[in-house]
Design an enzyme around this catalytic site. Sequence first.
Site, PDB file in Angstrom:
ATOM      1  N   GLU A   1       7.451  56.441  52.003  1.00 40.86           N
ATOM      2  CA  GLU A   1       7.945  56.082  50.666  1.00 40.86           C
ATOM      3  C   GLU A   1       7.982  57.313  49.760  1.00 40.86           C
ATOM      4  O   GLU A   1       6.963  58.006  49.592  1.00 40.86           O
ATOM      5  CB  GLU A   1       7.050  54.987  50.052  1.00 40.86           C
ATOM      6  CG  GLU A   1       7.540  54.565  48.664  1.00 40.86           C
ATOM      7  CD  GLU A   1       7.011  53.218  48.188  1.00 40.86           C
ATOM      8  OE1 GLU A   1       6.303  52.539  48.948  1.00 40.86           O
ATOM      9  OE2 GLU A   1       7.342  52.846  47.045  1.00 40.86           O
TER      10      GLU A   1
ATOM     11  N   LYS B   1       1.171  45.597  57.860  1.00 39.69           N
ATOM     12  CA  LYS B   1       1.376  46.981  57.392  1.00 39.69           C
ATOM     13  C   LYS B   1       0.192  47.335  56.496  1.00 39.69           C
ATOM     14  O   LYS B   1      -0.264  46.493  55.718  1.00 39.69           O
ATOM     15  CB  LYS B   1       2.693  47.083  56.621  1.00 39.69           C
ATOM     16  CG  LYS B   1       2.925  48.441  55.948  1.00 39.69           C
ATOM     17  CD  LYS B   1       4.365  48.629  55.537  1.00 39.69           C
ATOM     18  CE  LYS B   1       4.758  48.022  54.209  1.00 39.69           C
ATOM     19  NZ  LYS B   1       3.974  48.495  53.032  1.00 39.69           N
TER      20      LYS B   1
ATOM     21  N   GLU C   1      -1.499  50.696  53.989  1.00 41.43           N
ATOM     22  CA  GLU C   1      -1.209  51.972  53.333  1.00 41.43           C
ATOM     23  C   GLU C   1      -2.257  53.043  53.652  1.00 41.43           C
ATOM     24  O   GLU C   1      -3.450  52.748  53.696  1.00 41.43           O
ATOM     25  CB  GLU C   1      -1.142  51.770  51.809  1.00 41.43           C
ATOM     26  CG  GLU C   1       0.038  50.937  51.382  1.00 41.43           C
ATOM     27  CD  GLU C   1       0.189  50.823  49.867  1.00 41.43           C
ATOM     28  OE1 GLU C   1      -0.491  51.549  49.122  1.00 41.43           O
ATOM     29  OE2 GLU C   1       1.013  49.992  49.443  1.00 41.43           O
TER      30      GLU C   1
ATOM     31  N   ASP D   1       2.146  42.682  54.471  1.00 41.30           N
ATOM     32  CA  ASP D   1       1.262  43.730  53.946  1.00 41.30           C
ATOM     33  C   ASP D   1      -0.182  43.268  53.859  1.00 41.30           C
ATOM     34  O   ASP D   1      -0.453  42.154  53.380  1.00 41.30           O
ATOM     35  CB  ASP D   1       1.707  44.115  52.523  1.00 41.30           C
ATOM     36  CG  ASP D   1       2.587  45.345  52.516  1.00 41.30           C
ATOM     37  OD1 ASP D   1       2.481  46.168  53.443  1.00 41.30           O
ATOM     38  OD2 ASP D   1       3.396  45.470  51.571  1.00 41.30           O
TER      39      ASP D   1
END
Length: 245
Positions: free
Chosen positions: A176, A113, A115, A84
């Site tokens: 998510e 990754k 967001e 992340d």
Amino acid sequence: MEKTQTAAGIKKLKGVRKISMLTAYDSLFAKILDETGIDIILVGDSLGNVALGYKNTVPVTLMEMVIHTQAVARVVQNSMIVADLPFGTFQQGVEHALCSAVDLIKAGANAVKLEGAEYTEAVKAIVKAGIPVVGHLGFTPQSVNQTGFKCKVQSEKLKAKAKKLEQAGCFAVVLEMVDEKIAAQITKALKIPTIGIGSGSHCDGQVLVTADLLGLYENPPKFVKKRSNLRNIIKSALIEFKESI
Ligand code: KIV
């Protein structure tokens, strides 16, 4: 040594079989996960809550992610490692995002990754540099100060955001806490795989925080099926030791 699992390989699994992804932050757990043939080991910024004692993922630093990615990468032979980009390491501009991604790749990750769908220019630059990127939509824990804690995300706008990430070059996208029907629609609309967490069973893969799945927490999120009760097993062994001496 070449990994069994790559970004291109993961993409090809869409429609063929489900993709498995679980978190690890240290060599001990990473080795066990690798031995089970899990497709992707996620060095998630859930590191903050699970291993570092933070209240949420916001305080996690790039240096902490680097150290834990290195620990995982030292022992993993087959699973793909995704790390992340923590809060504050990709929002300040494309160059900054690229430098942060490079640090995680040098630490041993095979992909990063990030967001949200607001930073597609950063995604494009990272992909251009040869670094595979996973997107993350729905509940995005790094925005907790804005959104509050977990709630189902029902927005129809998510499909457009997912398309934007696909067009920017992401090879997969984590969904998510997305409403099950919307997650199914996004999965159908995308060419790249969706990997769900609390988003129903129609995604192309599933990801969980390993500590939740193993029952290391007393109260894991409702969508998690506990596969073990390790917290009690560990406690019994420790008490047995204490009382045997
Ligand atoms: O950090 C993490 O563990 C994650 C998963 C919850 C998908 O991003």
